[in-house]
Design a protein around this motif. Structure first.
Motif, mmCIF file in Angstrom:
data_model
loop_
_atom_site.group_PDB
_atom_site.id
_atom_site.type_symbol
_atom_site.label_atom_id
_atom_site.label_comp_id
_atom_site.label_asym_id
_atom_site.label_seq_id
_atom_site.Cartn_x
_atom_site.Cartn_y
_atom_site.Cartn_z
ATOM 1 N N LEU A 65 -16.383 8.430 -0.446
ATOM 2 C CA LEU A 65 -15.562 8.799 0.411
ATOM 3 C C LEU A 65 -15.082 7.332 1.483
ATOM 4 O O LEU A 65 -13.852 7.397 1.845
ATOM 5 N N GLY A 66 -15.960 6.540 1.558
ATOM 6 C CA GLY A 66 -15.925 5.231 2.468
ATOM 7 C C GLY A 66 -15.041 4.230 1.842
ATOM 8 O O GLY A 66 -14.278 3.584 2.986
ATOM 9 N N GLY A 67 -14.520 4.220 0.950
ATOM 10 C CA GLY A 67 -13.789 3.177 0.180
ATOM 11 C C GLY A 67 -12.368 3.705 0.528
ATOM 12 O O GLY A 67 -11.476 2.810 0.201
ATOM 13 N N ILE A 68 -12.169 4.953 0.592
ATOM 14 C CA ILE A 68 -10.674 5.287 0.708
ATOM 15 C C ILE A 68 -9.970 4.826 1.983
ATOM 16 O O ILE A 68 -9.045 4.430 1.661
ATOM 17 N N PRO A 69 -10.438 4.985 3.033
ATOM 18 C CA PRO A 69 -9.616 4.306 4.216
ATOM 19 C C PRO A 69 -9.501 2.882 4.117
ATOM 20 O O PRO A 69 -8.343 2.471 4.360
ATOM 21 N N ILE A 70 -10.333 2.083 3.473
ATOM 22 C CA ILE A 70 -10.282 0.518 3.205
ATOM 23 C C ILE A 70 -9.070 0.387 2.087
ATOM 24 O O ILE A 70 -8.278 -0.393 2.400
ATOM 25 N N ALA A 71 -9.051 1.304 1.209
ATOM 26 C CA ALA A 71 -8.238 0.999 0.039
ATOM 27 C C ALA A 71 -6.969 1.333 0.497
ATOM 28 O O ALA A 71 -5.873 0.583 0.122
ATOM 29 N N VAL A 72 -6.576 2.453 1.417
ATOM 30 C CA VAL A 72 -5.452 2.918 2.009
ATOM 31 C C VAL A 72 -4.732 1.700 2.799
ATOM 32 O O VAL A 72 -3.572 1.228 2.762
ATOM 33 N N ALA A 73 -5.787 1.193 3.532
ATOM 34 C CA ALA A 73 -5.221 0.176 4.712
ATOM 35 C C ALA A 73 -4.794 -1.215 3.675
ATOM 36 O O ALA A 73 -3.852 -1.850 4.169
ATOM 37 N N LEU A 74 -5.683 -1.497 2.692
ATOM 38 C CA LEU A 74 -5.443 -2.658 1.783
ATOM 39 C C LEU A 74 -4.046 -2.274 0.899
ATOM 40 O O LEU A 74 -3.427 -3.415 0.953
#
Length: 170
Positions: A65-74
């Motif tokens: 779950l944690g990688g999703i917000p970072i990937a979206v922002a990136l």
């Protein structure tokens, strides 16, 4: 970048007794949800991560779950499309491990928040490769320096971290 490290530490560093995904226990913990839920901090993290994205990547693969917000922002910073990677394929609907588009023959960059032993990344890499994806690198915000770099290298995956744990607690 020192200012970002200081703000990241202030926002998400906790002390106490914590059990990690690997089963190990620690007295220092970075609560990824605290820095991922701060839009300004998340945007600055993505801006700082963007230059670390290697050339030739077809899509970012954000881990549940944690990688999703970072990937979206990136993704918004780089213009690269992304895939939402589940811990396991859902047993209904599309029954896919990765949502958002095809993965076969795609060069994917794994995006994760905090890495300890690299177990979650290794699980995803094996499944994505089985689906035809090429995965050779992973990018994270914090490397806890507890074997992740070495474990991933043994599987042919290079881990690049924005910060190492030792840098953030110094």
């Amino acid at each position: 970048m020192a200012n970002l490290a200081s703000r990241l530490h202030a926002r998400s560093h906790l002390t106490g007794s914590f059990t990690l995904r690997s089963g190990a226990t620690t007295t220092e913990y970075f609560d990824k949800y605290l820095f991922e839920s701060d839009p300004k901090l998340l945007d600055e993290i993505a801006a700082t991560l963007a230059p670390l994205v290697p050339p030739g990547v077809d899509a970012l693969a954000g881990l549940e779950l944690g990688g999703i917000p970072i990937a979206v922002a990136l993704s918004m910073r780089t213009g690269l499309p992304m895939r939402f990677v589940r811990k396991e394929a859902k047993p209904y609907g599309t029954c896919r491990l990765a949502e958002g588009g095809r993965i076969d023959a795609m060069r994917l960059l794994i995006v994760e928040d905090v890495v300890s032993t690299g177990g979650a990344i290794l699980d995803a890499v094996r499944e994505l490769r089985a689906g035809g994806a090429k995965v050779v690198e992973a990018l994270c915000v914090i490397d806890r320096e507890t074997g992740g770099v070495e474990n991933l290298a043994a599987e042919g995956v290079r881990l690049r971290a924005l910060y190492r744990m030792s840098e953030l607690v110094a």
